[in-house]
Motif scaffolding. Structure first.
Motif, PDB file in Angstrom:
ATOM      1  N   GLU A  58       0.821  -1.211   0.000  1.00  0.00           N
ATOM      2  CA  GLU A  58       0.000   0.000   0.000  1.00  0.00           C
ATOM      3  C   GLU A  58       0.858   1.266   0.000  1.00  0.00           C
ATOM      4  OE1 GLU A  58      -2.064   0.784   3.752  1.00  0.00           O
ATOM      5  OE2 GLU A  58      -0.880  -0.814   4.668  1.00  0.00           O
ATOM      6  N   VAL A  59       2.050   1.162   0.600  1.00  0.00           N
ATOM      7  CA  VAL A  59       2.960   2.312   0.630  1.00  0.00           C
ATOM      8  C   VAL A  59       3.653   2.469  -0.716  1.00  0.00           C
ATOM      9  CG1 VAL A  59       5.012   3.301   1.726  1.00  0.00           C
ATOM     10  CG2 VAL A  59       3.291   2.110   3.115  1.00  0.00           C
ATOM     11  N   ARG A  60       4.182   1.366  -1.259  1.00  0.00           N
ATOM     12  CA  ARG A  60       4.887   1.403  -2.542  1.00  0.00           C
ATOM     13  C   ARG A  60       4.007   1.988  -3.650  1.00  0.00           C
ATOM     14  NH1 ARG A  60       5.755  -4.070  -1.728  1.00  0.00           N
ATOM     15  NH2 ARG A  60       4.696  -4.468  -3.721  1.00  0.00           N
ATOM     16  N   GLU A  61       2.748   1.645  -3.620  1.00  0.00           N
ATOM     17  CA  GLU A  61       1.860   2.049  -4.713  1.00  0.00           C
ATOM     18  C   GLU A  61       1.375   3.487  -4.606  1.00  0.00           C
ATOM     19  OE1 GLU A  61      -1.257  -0.826  -4.695  1.00  0.00           O
ATOM     20  OE2 GLU A  61      -0.033  -2.380  -5.687  1.00  0.00           O
ATOM     21  N   ASN A  62       1.432   4.052  -3.418  1.00  0.00           N
ATOM     22  CA  ASN A  62       0.812   5.367  -3.226  1.00  0.00           C
ATOM     23  C   ASN A  62       1.759   6.478  -2.803  1.00  0.00           C
ATOM     24  OD1 ASN A  62      -2.153   4.675  -3.595  1.00  0.00           O
ATOM     25  ND2 ASN A  62      -1.583   3.180  -2.025  1.00  0.00           N
ATOM     26  N   TYR A  63       3.018   6.133  -2.516  1.00  0.00           N
ATOM     27  CA  TYR A  63       3.965   7.141  -2.024  1.00  0.00           C
ATOM     28  C   TYR A  63       5.314   7.019  -2.733  1.00  0.00           C
ATOM     29  CZ  TYR A  63       0.847   7.544   2.079  1.00  0.00           C
ATOM     30  OH  TYR A  63      -0.216   7.736   2.915  1.00  0.00           O
ATOM     31  N   TYR A  64       6.024   8.137  -2.823  1.00  0.00           N
ATOM     32  CA  TYR A  64       7.458   8.112  -3.085  1.00  0.00           C
ATOM     33  C   TYR A  64       8.128   8.034  -1.720  1.00  0.00           C
ATOM     34  CZ  TYR A  64       6.587   9.802  -7.877  1.00  0.00           C
ATOM     35  OH  TYR A  64       6.166   9.941  -9.174  1.00  0.00           O
ATOM     36  N   CYS A  65       9.050   7.089  -1.550  1.00  0.00           N
ATOM     37  CA  CYS A  65       9.694   6.871  -0.249  1.00  0.00           C
ATOM     38  C   CYS A  65      11.202   7.108  -0.352  1.00  0.00           C
ATOM     39  CB  CYS A  65       9.433   5.449   0.242  1.00  0.00           C
ATOM     40  SG  CYS A  65       7.686   5.075   0.492  1.00  0.00           S
ATOM     41  N   PHE A  66      11.720   7.940   0.526  1.00  0.00           N
ATOM     42  CA  PHE A  66      13.141   8.287   0.517  1.00  0.00           C
ATOM     43  C   PHE A  66      13.741   8.051   1.898  1.00  0.00           C
ATOM     44  CE2 PHE A  66      10.717  11.355  -2.114  1.00  0.00           C
ATOM     45  CZ  PHE A  66      11.153  10.959  -3.370  1.00  0.00           C
ATOM     46  N   ILE A  67      14.871   7.354   1.948  1.00  0.00           N
ATOM     47  CA  ILE A  67      15.614   7.179   3.195  1.00  0.00           C
ATOM     48  C   ILE A  67      16.980   7.834   3.020  1.00  0.00           C
ATOM     49  CG2 ILE A  67      16.579   5.540   4.848  1.00  0.00           C
ATOM     50  CD1 ILE A  67      14.467   3.535   3.983  1.00  0.00           C
ATOM     51  N   ILE A  68      17.227   8.862   3.783  1.00  0.00           N
ATOM     52  CA  ILE A  68      18.444   9.662   3.624  1.00  0.00           C
ATOM     53  C   ILE A  68      19.308   9.512   4.873  1.00  0.00           C
ATOM     54  CG2 ILE A  68      19.331  12.000   3.238  1.00  0.00           C
ATOM     55  CD1 ILE A  68      16.271  12.449   2.151  1.00  0.00           C
ATOM     56  N   ASN A  94      11.133   5.251 -11.031  1.00  0.00           N
ATOM     57  CA  ASN A  94       9.707   5.505 -11.234  1.00  0.00           C
ATOM     58  C   ASN A  94       9.390   6.132 -12.586  1.00  0.00           C
ATOM     59  OD1 ASN A  94       8.029   5.095  -8.482  1.00  0.00           O
ATOM     60  ND2 ASN A  94      10.126   5.721  -8.001  1.00  0.00           N
ATOM     61  N   GLY A  95      10.398   6.181 -13.475  1.00  0.00           N
ATOM     62  CA  GLY A  95      10.148   6.675 -14.820  1.00  0.00           C
ATOM     63  C   GLY A  95      10.513   8.137 -15.018  1.00  0.00           C
ATOM     64  N   LYS A  96      10.584   8.520 -16.300  1.00  0.00           N
ATOM     65  CA  LYS A  96      11.051   9.855 -16.673  1.00  0.00           C
ATOM     66  C   LYS A  96      10.173  10.964 -16.110  1.00  0.00           C
ATOM     67  CE  LYS A  96      12.464  12.704 -20.601  1.00  0.00           C
ATOM     68  NZ  LYS A  96      12.692  12.763 -22.059  1.00  0.00           N
ATOM     69  N   LYS A  97       8.876  10.762 -16.104  1.00  0.00           N
ATOM     70  CA  LYS A  97       7.983  11.802 -15.603  1.00  0.00           C
ATOM     71  C   LYS A  97       8.321  12.157 -14.159  1.00  0.00           C
ATOM     72  CE  LYS A  97       3.113  12.850 -14.696  1.00  0.00           C
ATOM     73  NZ  LYS A  97       1.719  12.338 -14.711  1.00  0.00           N
ATOM     74  N   ALA A  98       8.653  11.138 -13.356  1.00  0.00           N
ATOM     75  CA  ALA A  98       8.958  11.357 -11.943  1.00  0.00           C
ATOM     76  C   ALA A  98      10.261  12.114 -11.774  1.00  0.00           C
ATOM     77  CB  ALA A  98       9.014  10.021 -11.204  1.00  0.00           C
ATOM     78  N   TRP A  99      11.330  11.621 -12.432  1.00  0.00           N
ATOM     79  CA  TRP A  99      12.624  12.275 -12.193  1.00  0.00           C
ATOM     80  C   TRP A  99      12.752  13.615 -12.895  1.00  0.00           C
ATOM     81  CZ3 TRP A  99      15.295  13.162 -16.604  1.00  0.00           C
ATOM     82  CH2 TRP A  99      15.298  12.219 -17.637  1.00  0.00           C
ATOM     83  N   SER A 100      12.097  13.794 -14.027  1.00  0.00           N
ATOM     84  CA  SER A 100      12.226  15.072 -14.736  1.00  0.00           C
ATOM     85  C   SER A 100      11.574  16.203 -13.948  1.00  0.00           C
ATOM     86  CB  SER A 100      11.621  14.982 -16.138  1.00  0.00           C
ATOM     87  OG  SER A 100      10.239  14.696 -16.086  1.00  0.00           O
ATOM     88  N   ALA A 101      10.488  15.895 -13.228  1.00  0.00           N
ATOM     89  CA  ALA A 101       9.834  16.919 -12.404  1.00  0.00           C
ATOM     90  C   ALA A 101      10.776  17.391 -11.302  1.00  0.00           C
ATOM     91  CB  ALA A 101       8.548  16.353 -11.800  1.00  0.00           C
ATOM     92  N   PHE A 102      11.548  16.459 -10.743  1.00  0.00           N
ATOM     93  CA  PHE A 102      12.507  16.836  -9.695  1.00  0.00           C
ATOM     94  C   PHE A 102      13.620  17.697 -10.276  1.00  0.00           C
ATOM     95  CE2 PHE A 102      16.336  15.498  -7.102  1.00  0.00           C
ATOM     96  CZ  PHE A 102      16.039  16.329  -6.034  1.00  0.00           C
ATOM     97  N   ILE A 103      14.160  17.291 -11.407  1.00  0.00           N
ATOM     98  CA  ILE A 103      15.259  18.045 -12.013  1.00  0.00           C
ATOM     99  C   ILE A 103      14.806  19.450 -12.398  1.00  0.00           C
ATOM    100  CG2 ILE A 103      16.789  18.155 -14.024  1.00  0.00           C
ATOM    101  CD1 ILE A 103      17.038  15.102 -13.820  1.00  0.00           C
ATOM    102  N   GLN A 104      13.572  19.559 -12.888  1.00  0.00           N
ATOM    103  CA  GLN A 104      13.047  20.887 -13.246  1.00  0.00           C
ATOM    104  C   GLN A 104      12.970  21.802 -12.029  1.00  0.00           C
ATOM    105  OE1 GLN A 104      12.408  22.115 -16.301  1.00  0.00           O
ATOM    106  NE2 GLN A 104      13.164  20.172 -17.140  1.00  0.00           N
TER     107      GLN A 104
END
Length: 372
Positions: A58-68, A94-104
């Motif tokens: 349920e977490v994997r499907e609905n959230y981006y999860c980061f451990i820093i 998670n695909g180009k759409k996900a990472w490109s939004a962060f880079i922008q």
């Protein structure tokens, strides 16, 4: 065949012992908009518990999860670099759409992101290229607050920010966290006194801003059930007294139990039974691998620190470091003991929890007590 007693990282719930209630509590709090401070001594498995929580379907499907993990950071520059790298690495899966939004969002560093021949981004930012870390931090939180999924962010060894040269990091982070409505945060840490002060002192920015959760050892009966099941799964047996003995010797600390059971499993053939007489050789096997490192570490310590370090090791645990008995045992003045202890704490060679001092590495303690 995988050895079921994992000693490094998280290998999935089949190899994860208990923490059922803790997992339920953490996920319920996060899903209902609460931030957490997860506090425990090191080596109890808090980071793997977070990974376990984040791996739930349920977490994997609905959230981006980061451990820093910021244990090795020393400044806000380091912090920003760690956060940026981890977020990009996760979003790449998670695909180009996900990472490109962060880079922008990273206007201050966008030109520093490199790409491979397939067009996939890589965090190649050097510390010197983060000219204004607070600007980049603002951009990172802007992304978190506007991502196309809700975000869960765990900052591991969070007490490190209290040691930064910059004095305003706690206040800056508290402000960002407070207004980041699209993310929930776990601040995990292993130095109880520092973490406790950060979240329970009225003078600190994070005061009463989170739910504080203290992580305790896994109950003995749960660990016995787990270990027996793992041995049986691979057509082996283990005497429950072996697990009880290990649990008592190493205070139920997950790291030591896993490490020793890994070796015991390795030394128990198919159809055979692991017995108590196998414990001592297994511990010696582990300690011997690190003996040269322990020898070097002890040699490098200043004489007074070495003396106090060995004395604490001989005691096992000591509640009053300035007691008359300990002062007489060490033949040191109170000021010398305080100075040595301060240095040993800074080097992470000893820990203090609720006023009790002991060696951080119990295998190191075994080696000292056998060789000094």
């Amino acid at each position: 065949m995988i050895n079921p007693f994992i000693t490094n990282g998280y290998a999935g719930e089949d190899y994860f012992c208990d923490r059922v209630q803790e997992t339920e509590n953490i996920l319920s709090l996060l899903k209902n908009g609460n931030d957490l401070a997860l506090i425990s001594p090191r080596r109890l498995g808090k980071t793997d518990l977070i990974r376990h929580c984040f791996s739930q379907k349920e977490v994997r499907e609905n959230y981006y999860c980061f451990i820093i993990d910021i244990y090795a950071t020393r400044s806000i520059h380091d912090l920003v670099n760690k956060m940026g790298r981890e977020i990009l690495d996760v979003l790449k899966t998670n695909g180009k759409k996900a990472w490109s939004a962060f880079i922008q969002s990273l206007k201050s560093l966008k030109s520093e992101i490199s790409y491979d021949i397939n067009g996939n981004p890589s965090w190649s930012v050097g510390l010197g290229q983060i000219v204004n870390p607070e600007t980049t931090l603002d951009e990172i939180f802007h992304y978190l607050n506007n991502a196309d999924k809700r975000c869960l962010v765990a900052i591991d060894e969070f007490q490190q920010i209290a040691k930064y040269a910059e004095t305003n990091v706690e206040a800056v982070l508290r402000t960002y966290v407070q207004y980041c409505g699209n993310a929930q945060f776990i601040f995990s840490g292993s130095q109880r006194h520092l973490m406790g002060t950060m979240f329970t002192s009225p003078s600190r920015p994070f005061y009463q801003s989170v739910t504080v959760m203290n992580l305790n050892v896994i109950p003995l009966e749960k660990y016995v059930d787990f270990a027996v099941k793992m041995f049986e799964k691979y057509d082996r047996q283990i005497d429950s007294e072996v697990i009880k003995s290990l649990y008592a010797q190493f205070d139920g600390v997950t790291f030591y139990l896993q490490k020793i059971l890994n070796i015991l499993f390795m030394n128990t053939g198919v159809g055979k039974t692991c017995t108590a007489d196998m414990i001592a050789p297994a511990v010696k096997y582990i300690v011997d691998f690190t003996a040269n490192i322990y020898d070097d570490l002890l040699y490098q310590l200043p004489d007074k620190q070495k003396h106090i370090f060995v004395s604490i090791s001989k005691c096992g645990k000591i509640k009053n470091i300035l007691s008359q008995k300990f002062v007489l045992t060490t033949r040191q003045t109170s000021s010398s003991i305080k100075s040595a202890v301060k240095g040993l704490l800074e080097k992470d060679l000893i820990t203090v929890d609720k006023g009790v001092y002991q060696l951080y590495d119990k295998f190191f303690e075994r080696w000292i007590n056998e060789n000094n």
